[in-house]
Design a protein around this motif. Structure first.
Motif, mmCIF file in Angstrom:
data_model
loop_
_atom_site.group_PDB
_atom_site.id
_atom_site.type_symbol
_atom_site.label_atom_id
_atom_site.label_comp_id
_atom_site.label_asym_id
_atom_site.label_seq_id
_atom_site.Cartn_x
_atom_site.Cartn_y
_atom_site.Cartn_z
ATOM 1 N N ALA A 34 0.876 -1.173 0.000
ATOM 2 C CA ALA A 34 0.000 0.000 0.000
ATOM 3 C C ALA A 34 0.914 1.223 0.000
ATOM 4 N N ASN A 35 1.118 1.789 -1.178
ATOM 5 C CA ASN A 35 2.048 2.891 -1.362
ATOM 6 C C ASN A 35 1.381 4.220 -1.017
ATOM 7 N N LYS A 36 2.061 5.014 -0.174
ATOM 8 C CA LYS A 36 1.551 6.339 0.177
ATOM 9 C C LYS A 36 2.516 7.447 -0.239
ATOM 10 N N ASP A 37 3.491 7.099 -1.071
ATOM 11 C CA ASP A 37 4.462 8.077 -1.568
ATOM 12 C C ASP A 37 3.899 8.693 -2.850
ATOM 13 N N PRO A 38 3.501 9.974 -2.814
ATOM 14 C CA PRO A 38 2.876 10.586 -3.989
ATOM 15 C C PRO A 38 3.831 10.737 -5.176
ATOM 16 N N GLU A 39 5.129 10.597 -4.952
ATOM 17 C CA GLU A 39 6.112 10.726 -6.030
ATOM 18 C C GLU A 39 6.442 9.380 -6.679
ATOM 19 N N ASP A 40 5.851 8.298 -6.188
ATOM 20 C CA ASP A 40 6.149 6.952 -6.684
ATOM 21 C C ASP A 40 4.851 6.296 -7.139
ATOM 22 N N ASN A 41 4.683 6.176 -8.439
ATOM 23 C CA ASN A 41 3.467 5.558 -8.983
ATOM 24 C C ASN A 41 3.717 4.157 -9.509
ATOM 25 N N SER A 42 4.761 3.500 -9.031
ATOM 26 C CA SER A 42 5.124 2.187 -9.563
ATOM 27 C C SER A 42 4.383 1.034 -8.893
ATOM 28 N N TYR A 43 3.475 1.333 -7.973
ATOM 29 C CA TYR A 43 2.741 0.281 -7.266
ATOM 30 C C TYR A 43 1.293 0.257 -7.721
ATOM 31 N N GLU A 44 0.695 -0.922 -7.631
ATOM 32 C CA GLU A 44 -0.691 -1.093 -8.048
ATOM 33 C C GLU A 44 -1.659 -0.387 -7.088
ATOM 34 N N LEU A 45 -1.340 -0.389 -5.801
ATOM 35 C CA LEU A 45 -2.220 0.205 -4.794
ATOM 36 C C LEU A 45 -1.581 1.483 -4.254
ATOM 37 N N ASN A 46 -2.203 2.607 -4.532
ATOM 38 C CA ASN A 46 -1.696 3.908 -4.096
ATOM 39 C C ASN A 46 -2.769 4.609 -3.276
ATOM 40 N N TYR A 47 -2.394 5.021 -2.075
ATOM 41 C CA TYR A 47 -3.300 5.755 -1.193
ATOM 42 C C TYR A 47 -2.753 7.151 -0.948
ATOM 43 N N GLU A 48 -3.649 8.068 -0.654
ATOM 44 C CA GLU A 48 -3.241 9.400 -0.233
ATOM 45 C C GLU A 48 -2.487 9.287 1.088
ATOM 46 N N ASN A 49 -1.461 10.083 1.263
ATOM 47 C CA ASN A 49 -0.647 10.008 2.472
ATOM 48 C C ASN A 49 -1.301 10.786 3.616
ATOM 49 N N ILE A 50 -2.269 10.145 4.234
ATOM 50 C CA ILE A 50 -2.887 10.695 5.442
ATOM 51 C C ILE A 50 -2.780 9.643 6.538
ATOM 52 N N GLY A 51 -2.680 10.076 7.751
ATOM 53 C CA GLY A 51 -2.580 9.133 8.854
ATOM 54 C C GLY A 51 -1.269 8.376 8.852
ATOM 55 N N ARG A 52 -1.198 7.396 9.703
ATOM 56 C CA ARG A 52 -0.016 6.546 9.780
ATOM 57 C C ARG A 52 -0.379 5.180 9.228
ATOM 58 N N GLU A 53 0.465 4.176 9.496
ATOM 59 C CA GLU A 53 0.205 2.862 8.894
ATOM 60 C C GLU A 53 -1.123 2.262 9.350
#
Length: 95
Positions: free
Chosen positions: A26-45
């Motif tokens: 579950a990728n939350k790095d807005p500069e990295d789009n190489s993952y299938e699952l991308n979430y907005e970077n809010i909150g912690r893990e």
């Protein structure tokens, strides 16, 4: 079956190749789009884990075992101890 959900921001998650489970990053790095699952970077893990559970609730299988992991768990536990407690590929047990 084991499913390992890894909450990643900028961490190197190459260590997940040693895991013997279905790995979901579950990728939350807005500069990295190489993952299938991308979430907005809010909150912690924990927010990432809860959001994934809610998003996938109707598709969860009660026979599966979910393992929730930080992008870099080794700040809290040694790699040696970590890999004693999670399923690893036999070829990767020599770390």
């Amino acid at each position: 079956m084991y499913t390992c959900l890894v909450a990643k921001f900028k961490e190197d998650v190459s260590w997940t190749s040693k895991l013997n489970c279905k790995v979901i990053i579950a990728n939350k790095d807005p500069e990295d789009n190489s993952y299938e699952l991308n979430y907005e970077n809010i909150g912690r893990e924990t927010e990432t884990f809860i959001r994934w559970i809610i998003d996938n609730y109707d598709n969860l299988n009660s026979e599966d075992t979910m393992i929730f992991l930080q992008g870099d768990p080794f700040g809290h536990i040694s790699e040696e101890d970590f890999f004693k407690h999670v399923p690893v590929n036999e070829r990767s047990e020599e770390h």
